[in-house]
Design a protein around this motif. Structure first.
Motif, short mmCIF file in Angstrom:
data_model
loop_
_atom_site.label_atom_id
_atom_site.label_comp_id
_atom_site.label_asym_id
_atom_site.label_seq_id
_atom_site.Cartn_x
_atom_site.Cartn_y
_atom_site.Cartn_z
N LYS A 91 -8.92 -0.78 -6.46
CA LYS A 91 -8.11 0.44 -6.57
C LYS A 91 -7.86 0.82 -8.03
CE LYS A 91 -5.46 -0.66 -2.37
NZ LYS A 91 -5.96 0.41 -1.50
N ASN A 125 4.21 -0.77 -5.15
CA ASN A 125 4.84 0.47 -4.69
C ASN A 125 4.65 1.59 -5.71
OD1 ASN A 125 5.73 -0.72 -2.36
ND2 ASN A 125 7.74 -1.28 -3.19
N GLU A 128 1.16 2.91 -5.57
CA GLU A 128 0.96 3.71 -4.37
C GLU A 128 1.52 5.12 -4.58
OE1 GLU A 128 -1.53 2.29 -2.67
OE2 GLU A 128 -0.56 2.97 -0.84
N LYS A 129 2.69 5.20 -5.22
CA LYS A 129 3.28 6.53 -5.49
C LYS A 129 2.36 7.34 -6.40
CE LYS A 129 8.14 5.39 -4.93
NZ LYS A 129 9.21 4.72 -5.60
N ARG A 131 -0.82 7.01 -6.69
CA ARG A 131 -2.02 7.41 -5.92
C ARG A 131 -1.71 8.64 -5.08
NH1 ARG A 131 -2.27 1.57 -4.84
NH2 ARG A 131 -3.39 0.81 -6.64
N GLN A 132 -0.53 8.63 -4.46
CA GLN A 132 -0.16 9.79 -3.63
C GLN A 132 -0.03 11.06 -4.46
OE1 GLN A 132 3.29 8.27 -1.59
NE2 GLN A 132 2.03 6.83 -0.41
N LYS A 133 0.40 10.89 -5.71
CA LYS A 133 0.52 12.07 -6.59
C LYS A 133 -0.82 12.47 -7.20
CE LYS A 133 5.30 11.38 -8.09
NZ LYS A 133 6.14 10.88 -9.19
N GLY A 134 -1.85 11.66 -6.99
CA GLY A 134 -3.17 11.97 -7.54
C GLY A 134 -3.33 11.53 -8.98
N SER A 138 -7.63 6.41 -6.70
CA SER A 138 -7.91 5.76 -5.41
C SER A 138 -6.97 4.58 -5.18
CB SER A 138 -9.34 5.24 -5.38
OG SER A 138 -9.54 4.31 -6.43
#
Ligand code: SF4
Ligand code: SF4
Length: 138
Positions: A91, A125, A128-129, A131-134, A138
């Motif tokens: 990732k 965590n 992951e945040k 990643r969600q925001k771009g 990945s």
């Protein structure tokens, strides 16, 4: 996937220059993140190793030796082993983007050695945040 009795955790050799691997170990111990698929009640052993450095070819020799030795000493078959690539290999993360040799590493583990592969260990965590925001790809 057949029930596993042995987990081989493969970590990025470069990242391990500054990471103890504690978060991977903690996730394994707690059976969270990439290890949530295994019940805490399961008797499960683990071994940690790095890929051996770019281009990752060394992992073939390490895992080949592991599978031969563990079969000889304990009768543990390949299908009882799962390989987990650390999340810093697979990732985008704080240390770097995913390993540029990821497909090659997968070929060695899955196609050449015939081992089951999971692509996560510890999942941060914060990462992951991002990643969600771009911000992480990945
Ligand atoms: S996933 Fe995290 S704890 Fe595990 S080796 Fe990579 S950076 Fe270290
Ligand atoms: S091959 Fe990939 S996982 Fe191994 S040291 Fe190089 S970047 Fe890290």
């Amino acid at each position: 996937m057949k029930e596993k009795s042995y987990i081989a955790i493969v970590q990025c050799d470069i990242v391990k220059e500054r990471c103890s691997g504690y978060r991977c170990e903690k996730a394994f111990f707690d059976r969270t993140d990439g290890f949530a698929r295994y019940s805490k009640d399961m008797e499960l052993r683990s071994i940690y190793m790095t890929c051996g450095g770019c281009c990752g070819r060394g992992i073939h020799r390490k895992l080949d030796e592991l599978t031969r030795s563990i079969k000889e000493k304990e009768g543990i078959e390949k299908d009882q082993i799962a390989v987990h690539f650390s999340s810093c290999i697979t990732k985008d993360n704080y240390h770097a983007p995913p390993c540029p040799h990821l497909d090659y590493l997968k070929t060695l583990v899955v196609d050449k050695l015939g081992l089951d592969l999971c692509e996560e260990t510890s999942i941060s965590n914060m990462s992951e945040k991002l990643r969600q925001k771009g911000i992480y790809a990945s």
